[in-house]
Design a protein around this motif. Structure first.
Motif, PDB file in Angstrom:
ATOM      1  N   GLY A  66       0.813  -1.213   0.000  1.00 58.98           N
ATOM      2  CA  GLY A  66       0.000   0.000   0.000  1.00 58.98           C
ATOM      3  C   GLY A  66       0.847   1.263   0.000  1.00 58.98           C
ATOM      4  N   ASN A  69       2.187   1.664  -3.613  1.00 54.27           N
ATOM      5  CA  ASN A  69       1.086   2.000  -4.519  1.00 54.27           C
ATOM      6  C   ASN A  69       0.594   3.436  -4.288  1.00 54.27           C
ATOM      7  OD1 ASN A  69       1.197  -0.567  -5.636  1.00 54.27           O
ATOM      8  ND2 ASN A  69      -0.377  -1.397  -4.270  1.00 54.27           N
ATOM      9  N   TYR A  70       0.542   3.823  -3.031  1.00 54.38           N
ATOM     10  CA  TYR A  70       0.082   5.188  -2.708  1.00 54.38           C
ATOM     11  C   TYR A  70       1.060   6.222  -3.253  1.00 54.38           C
ATOM     12  CZ  TYR A  70      -1.677   9.145  -0.034  1.00 54.38           C
ATOM     13  OH  TYR A  70      -2.198  10.362   0.324  1.00 54.38           O
ATOM     14  N   ILE A  74      -0.057   8.916  -6.184  1.00 50.66           N
ATOM     15  CA  ILE A  74      -0.039  10.350  -5.919  1.00 50.66           C
ATOM     16  C   ILE A  74       0.934  11.058  -6.861  1.00 50.66           C
ATOM     17  CG2 ILE A  74       0.545  12.108  -4.202  1.00 50.66           C
ATOM     18  CD1 ILE A  74      -2.095  10.718  -3.721  1.00 50.66           C
ATOM     19  N   LEU A 118      -2.608  15.430   0.535  1.00 50.49           N
ATOM     20  CA  LEU A 118      -2.267  14.061   0.155  1.00 50.49           C
ATOM     21  C   LEU A 118      -0.753  13.836   0.147  1.00 50.49           C
ATOM     22  CD1 LEU A 118      -4.848  13.386  -2.710  1.00 50.49           C
ATOM     23  CD2 LEU A 118      -4.961  12.683  -0.311  1.00 50.49           C
ATOM     24  N   CYS A 122       1.329  11.168   2.284  1.00 47.38           N
ATOM     25  CA  CYS A 122       2.337  10.316   1.637  1.00 47.38           C
ATOM     26  C   CYS A 122       3.663  10.376   2.386  1.00 47.38           C
ATOM     27  CB  CYS A 122       2.525  10.743   0.193  1.00 47.38           C
ATOM     28  SG  CYS A 122       3.695   9.748  -0.744  1.00 47.38           S
ATOM     29  N   PHE A 125       3.285   8.526   5.718  1.00 47.54           N
ATOM     30  CA  PHE A 125       3.107   7.094   5.481  1.00 47.54           C
ATOM     31  C   PHE A 125       4.436   6.432   5.125  1.00 47.54           C
ATOM     32  CE2 PHE A 125       0.465   3.803   2.908  1.00 47.54           C
ATOM     33  CZ  PHE A 125       0.720   2.856   3.893  1.00 47.54           C
TER      34      PHE A 125
END
Length: 229
Positions: A66, A69-70, A74, A118, A122, A125
């Motif tokens: 994840g 992929n994120y 983005i 976002l 990111c 994360f």
């Protein structure tokens, strides 16, 4: 209404390419475009490694698919969004309608604000997953790419926040100019335009005089008799 508004010149005016490139907003968009390439490019190229026990590729960020992929999603969306808004800025001066210009600026403001958030997600994360990643020889080979993805995610936050500020300035500038034009061009209901000033060469209705001799002219003066023949 046609004219200059929302930080752009009058519709149909010629655009100078040199001045367009030197605009802070254009520089910020190109910078954000480059940062997005670094983020998703580093993850795609070196963000997947295999372990000693399995030849299958895993995300370098704590084997969390994840996270990779994120970051890729983005970055790719930001890449195309920068191109779209660059083209919009390039043709912004051709938009003659103030309402259409306002919609374009609001779209820029909303998207830049959303992507600032976002990118912040990111960064947090990826940084969190990188801290939890167990170091190994395979991970160390892609460590620079992983750090680059985190670093440029942070830089992207600053860039997109700056784009929010620029879009907000354009919106306020356009709103102020629209209100100014409305105050100047619209007359209040119930008010009449003032008459011509005295001595301007055009007389008002109050100074109108009847033609000469109309009041004293009499077809049958007193004391005069028509002679009979």
């Amino acid at each position: 209404m046609e004219g200059a508004s929302f930080g752009a010149g009058r519709a149909g005016a010629a655009l100078d390419p040199i001045s367009f490139i030197k605009r802070p907003q254009t520089i910020l968009r190109i910078t954000a475009w480059v940062f997005s390439i670094v983020v998703f490019g580093s993850i795609v190229n070196e963000g997947y490694v295999n372990s000693e026990s399995s030849p299958e590729l895993h995300c370098i960020y704590n084997k969390n698919e994840g996270a990779c992929n994120y970051g890729i999603a983005i970055g790719i969306i930001a890449f195309f969004a920068c191109i779209f808004f660059l083209v919009l800025d390039l043709n912004f001066q051709e938009i003659s309608s103030v309402k259409d210009r306002k919609r374009a600026v609001l779209l820029d403001l909303a998207f830049s604000g959303l992507w600032s958030f976002l990118w912040f997600v990111c960064f947090c994360f990826l940084a969190n997953q990188w801290q939890q990643t167990k170091k190994s020889e395979e991970v160390n080979q892609g460590a620079d790419a992983a750090r680059a993805g985190i670093a440029f995610s942070f830089f992207s936050i600053i860039t997109w926040v700056a784009l929010v500020v620029k879009a907000l300035q354009r919106y306020r500038m356009g709103t102020d100019m629209s209100l100014f034009a409305t105050d100047q061009l619209s007359a209040a209901p119930g008010t009449s335009y003032p008459g011509y000033p005295t001595g301007s060469g055009v007389e008002g209705t109050e100074t109108y005089q009847s033609p000469p001799f109309t009041e004293t002219l009499d077809t049958s003066p007193k004391g005069y008799q028509v002679p009979a023949y």
